[in-house]
Design an enzyme around this catalytic site. Structure first.
Site, mmCIF file in Angstrom:
data_model
loop_
_atom_site.group_PDB
_atom_site.id
_atom_site.type_symbol
_atom_site.label_atom_id
_atom_site.label_comp_id
_atom_site.label_asym_id
_atom_site.label_seq_id
_atom_site.Cartn_x
_atom_site.Cartn_y
_atom_site.Cartn_z
ATOM 1 N N CYS A 1 0.862 -1.182 0.000
ATOM 2 C CA CYS A 1 0.000 0.000 0.000
ATOM 3 C C CYS A 1 0.899 1.233 0.000
ATOM 4 C CB CYS A 1 -0.916 -0.004 1.219
ATOM 5 S SG CYS A 1 -1.991 1.440 1.222
ATOM 6 N N CYS B 1 -3.679 7.056 -4.895
ATOM 7 C CA CYS B 1 -3.333 5.628 -4.755
ATOM 8 C C CYS B 1 -1.892 5.388 -5.231
ATOM 9 C CB CYS B 1 -4.308 4.722 -5.489
ATOM 10 S SG CYS B 1 -4.031 2.977 -5.077
HETATM 11 O O1 PYC Z 1 -1.841 3.947 -1.936
HETATM 12 O O2 PYC Z 1 -1.395 1.972 -2.748
HETATM 13 C C1 PYC Z 1 -2.139 2.743 -2.167
HETATM 14 C C2 PYC Z 1 -3.462 2.283 -1.697
HETATM 15 C C3 PYC Z 1 -4.024 1.070 -1.899
HETATM 16 C C4 PYC Z 1 -5.259 1.080 -1.277
HETATM 17 C C5 PYC Z 1 -5.428 2.307 -0.696
HETATM 18 N N1 PYC Z 1 -4.309 3.044 -0.969
#
Ligand code: PYC
Length: 321
Positions: free
Chosen positions: A98, A248
């Site tokens: 993550c 993300c």
């Molecule tokens: O930042 O990789 C990320 C992530 C995955 C799920 C929520 N954030």
């Protein structure tokens, strides 16, 4: 075997990475006291899932967690090249990697005085990740190598419409759609969420998986940036049904891999990725020893240094749901 007991209290550091929450269990004796056995971070994470899943819910589900929260357990690495180990989970399950939580972890360790500005290596279930804390709120992580297994795959939704996209990974699996017909406005979040779920269901119905049979459990809807000088905006649906408040980190890592392969992002050029809320990651890609290395820089802020309480008579001490 009886389930691992819930400690009466547990110290955590909460942070958000441009809006996306992380809860870090900083006390390494927590993991040491659990029946996880020896071995890699991945094998201890698997043992946690098998024996201690109630602890995951206790940490991040209601009533102690908030929507979209990712929990991180810090533990000693098995890989001697690493300084720390960590595994990740949310209110419905586990994440091999993550990005936003790794940025939160670095900023939290810096806040606690456990690291000084500079680099460290982190053993995660997805592999070894390079991390740099720049001081203050800023950190960079270098994710595991991105890989795309399907390009422009047309997926037909239950309503008969078709959405093309790429199936790619960089620690997690993504369907990345550019042409989905929705504006990337906060007012459109309910419709974006609905469309992303429809895509996820259609992928499952069509039997589209990662090349190891993994569920494609993150859907990325891309769009034009709002700010001059930025490159794109995204909406990312996570496995728990929440949208990522940040752009993300692992999705951005997978994306820069696709862009590089398509000749749209040269090595070392910065890609400025906005989230649906307007938060920013700066990403680059480089090749090292024949392997692609994506790197994502972002900011996290500490929101609380908390001692969670789990009273023995609390009917929701292991969470709701
Ligand atoms: O930042 O990789 C990320 C992530 C995955 C799920 C929520 N954030």
């Amino acid at each position: 075997m009886s389930p691992a007991p819930l400690p009466p209290r547990l110290r955590v550091i909460d942070s958000h990475t441009i809006g996306e929450p992380t809860r870090l269990v900083v006390d390494e004796t927590f993991a040491a006291g659990l029946p996880l056995g020896p071995g890699s971070v991945r094998s201890r994470r698997d043992a946690f899932r098998a024996e201690c899943d109630h602890l995951r819910r206790a940490l991040v589900a209601d009533p102690r967690g908030v929507e979209a929260m990712v929990g991180v357990v810090l533990l000693p690495p098995a890989d001697p090249a690493c300084q720390f180990g960590a595994f990740y989970f949310n209110r419905v399950g586990y994440l091999d990697m993550c990005g936003h939580a790794t940025i939160g972890l670095a900023v939290s360790l810096g806040h606690l005085g456990r690291i000084t500005p500079g680099r460290f290596r982190l053993e995660t279930p997805a592999g070894v990740v390079g991390v740099e804390w720049h001081g203050g709120t800023s950190a960079t992580f270098e994710c595991v190598p991105p890989r795309r297994i399907r390009r422009d795959l047309a997926i037909t939704l239950a309503d008969g419409t078709t959405v093309p996209g790429d199936v790619a990974t960089s620690g997690l699996w993504f369907f990345i759609a550019r042409d989905h017909g929705l504006p990337l406005d906060t007012a459109a979040i309910p419709r974006l969420r609905e469309k992303a779920w429809a895509i996820r269901r259609a992928l499952e119905a069509a039997g589209v998986t990662g090349d190891g049979g993994e569920t494609i459990d993150h859907v990325v809807l891309m769009g034009p940036p709002r700010e001059p000088g930025h490159d794109a905006r995204n909406f990312v649906l996570c496995p728990d049904g929440a949208f990522d408040r940040s752009p993300c980190g692992t999705a951005t890592s997978a994306l820069v891999g696709c862009l590089h392969e398509d000749g749209r992002l040269a090595e070392g050029t910065v890609w400025r990725q906005e989230s649906i809320l307007g938060g920013l990651y700066e990403a680059t890609i480089r090749r090292a020893g024949g392997v692609l290395v994506p790197s994502v820089r972002g900011n996290a802020w500490i929101t609380a240094e908390t001692t969670l309480q789990f009273a023995a008579d609390d009917p929701y001490r292991t969470g709701i749901g």
